[in-house]
Design an enzyme around this catalytic site. Structure first.
Site, PDB file in Angstrom:
ATOM      1  N   PHE A   1       0.818  -1.224   0.000  1.00 29.58           N
ATOM      2  CA  PHE A   1       0.000   0.000   0.000  1.00 29.58           C
ATOM      3  C   PHE A   1       0.845   1.263   0.000  1.00 29.58           C
ATOM      4  CE2 PHE A   1       0.809  -0.134   4.544  1.00 29.58           C
ATOM      5  CZ  PHE A   1       0.871   1.204   4.882  1.00 29.58           C
ATOM      6  N   LYS A   2       2.099   1.140   0.437  1.00 31.86           N
ATOM      7  CA  LYS A   2       2.939   2.344   0.513  1.00 31.86           C
ATOM      8  C   LYS A   2       3.161   2.982  -0.856  1.00 31.86           C
ATOM      9  CE  LYS A   2       5.160   1.198   4.889  1.00 31.86           C
ATOM     10  NZ  LYS A   2       4.569  -0.125   5.209  1.00 31.86           N
ATOM     11  N   ASP A   3       2.895   2.243  -1.923  1.00 32.84           N
ATOM     12  CA  ASP A   3       2.977   2.818  -3.275  1.00 32.84           C
ATOM     13  C   ASP A   3       2.069   4.041  -3.428  1.00 32.84           C
ATOM     14  OD1 ASP A   3       4.836   1.094  -4.518  1.00 32.84           O
ATOM     15  OD2 ASP A   3       3.291  -0.409  -4.933  1.00 32.84           O
ATOM     16  N   ALA A  48       3.613   7.062  -1.535  1.00 32.50           N
ATOM     17  CA  ALA A  48       4.929   7.414  -2.086  1.00 32.50           C
ATOM     18  C   ALA A  48       4.794   8.026  -3.481  1.00 32.50           C
ATOM     19  CB  ALA A  48       5.826   6.179  -2.128  1.00 32.50           C
TER      20      ALA A  48
END
Ligand code: PLP
Length: 435
Positions: free
Chosen positions: A106-108, A111
């Site tokens: 999910f950090k995509d 970021a």
């Protein structure tokens, strides 16, 4: 919109300043001064909009006063080049799959949004902006891929030698271009120490523009609100919310994801309540039970992206609800699971439904299975693709069952390149000055 510090000992500043600073001068975290609400009419027809369109409406509320509307639209649409679909697991439990981006976690989302916001604010600066990021694995890959090819910005990923998995390493050492991987002969804490020291070093900061891409940055955590709106829209579209209310269960580490969900709720999203699902790192669970908060050293678990003993975003939750334990514990319930419980859940869900949860998502699933009522529908956040944890997954459900997705296979095939450095600050500083 101005952003104030949770410590309230420094003046509020603009979005542009808040994203480059990351942390406030008084060591507090930045918060937007107002949280505006979307009209109730918007929610009546939200199911007719796409994920990108919904995200754009939410983004306008959060960032519309600081970014030109057409640019903001471009940033949102370009960030969300992949879907965050809702998948039915049982009649009352759905998975919000957040792993369809470039690094399959999910950090995509945060970021990629952050990188595009940096380009908007600083892309035309005379001086290159240098992003320093220390990683134990997943953050480095999301940040590096988010910033890949973004003009005016160079990213240095510091990672501990021999301590990240091959898949993780390949996601930030094979990119080239404006991404440099630095293999540090030390631990993750050594990497983090180098980055922190760099920000306080006068000479470095005089010569170079340095910033972090830490998850406390408002440009990373706020966009995570977008997918909560999408989950609501897709369930409404499927007719699931006609007689039941929505509960989100969030596998939590630093609590950025859960905080973003609370923002979505404050912006008017009809969410009944949240569940904070933890592994053995249970300081927030204990706070919710007792109203006492005591940070602790983290302990290692198989859901390692949640191994956090002092969750950095927790202060945002306290601030949002004026430190009222009563209010917070009404909106959020906490549960915690041991490695044995996580493994049993992954196995059981797979055997009974065919759905594969990763160890983090499994914490979210289990809390829903145990604690939602018949008048509720639960959505857990599936925060990473199970193939990112192949060894653990194969140990639980048997080998050969987890095909490596093409995206991850492509990373592994490419040539890895990293510069080796020691853990002493002098060496790191000399390296940066020589670039
Ligand atoms: C980072 C991460 C988490 C924890 O998210 P927070 O926003 O820090 O609470 C959970 N699962 C996975 C797979 C992660 O990478």
């Amino acid at each position: 919109m101005k952003y104030y510090s949770t410590n309230k000992n420094t003046p509020a500043i603009s979005l542009r300043e808040a994203v480059i600073k990351g942390l406030a001068a008084d060591n507090g975290l930045f918060m937007p001064e107002h949280i505006a609400k979307l009209d109730t009419a918007f929610f009546e027809t939200i199911q007719n909009l796409s994920f990108q369109e919904i995200a754009f409406e939410a983004a306008k509320l959060l960032f519309g006063s600081d970014i030109d509307e057409n640019k903001l639209r471009e940033i949102v649409f370009d960030t969300l080049q992949f879907d965050c679909p809702v998948v039915k697991v049982t009649d009352s439990i759905y998975s919000l799959e957040l792993f369809h981006g470039p690094t399959m976690a999910f950090k995509d989302v945060g970021a990629r949004f952050m990188a595009r916001l940096f380009k908007y604010f600083f892309g035309e600066n005379e001086k290159l902006v240098n992003v320093l990021v220390a990683t134990s694995g997943d953050t480095g890959s999301a940040v590096a891929n988010g910033f890949l090819g973004v003009d005016g910005i160079h990213v240095y990923v510091l990672y501990p030698k021999g301590k990240v998995s091959k898949i993780q390493e390949s996601q930030f050492t094979t990119l080239g271009n404006n991404i440099t991987a630095l293999e540090i002969n030390g631990t993750f804490d050594d990497c983090q120490h180098l980055v922190k020291t760099a920000f306080t070093d006068a000479k470095l900061n005089e010569k170079l523009v340095l910033t972090s891409a830490n998850s406390i940055n408002v440009a990373r955590f706020l966009p995570q609100a977008f997918y909560y709106f999408n989950a609501y829209a897709r369930l409404k579209q499927a007719g699931v919310l006609e007689e039941r209310e929505l509960v989100f269960s969030v596998p939590s580490g630093n609590f950025g994801n859960l905080t973003a969900g609370l923002f979505a709720r404050e912006m008017g999203l009809p969410v009944k309540r949240f569940i904070a699902a933890n592994n053995a790192n249970d300081v927030v669970y204990k706070y919710l039970e007792t109203s006492e908060y005591n940070a602790l050293p983290s302990v290692e678990t198989i859901a390692n992206a949640m191994d956090v003993g002092a969750p950095s975003n927790f202060v945002r939750i306290l601030d949002m609800y004026n430190y009222s334990h009563k209010t917070i514990s009404e909106i959020i319930k906490g549960y915690r699971y041991s490695d044995a419980e996580i493994k049993a859940t992954v196995k059981k869900v797979f055997e009974q439904t065919g759905y594969m949860c990763d160890p983090h998502g499994a914490c979210g699933y289990k809390a829903l299975e145990e604690y939602i009522s018949e008048s509720e529908v639960g959505v857990f956040l599936e925060t990473a693709h199970p193939a990112k944890f192949t060894e653990t997954m194969e140990e639980i459900i048997g080998s050969g069952k987890i095909p490596l997705p093409q995206k991850l296979a492509d990373f592994i095939k490419k040539e890895r390149k990293a510069t080796s450095l020691g853990k002493d600050f002098a060496g790191f500083k000399a390296y940066l000055l020589a670039q």
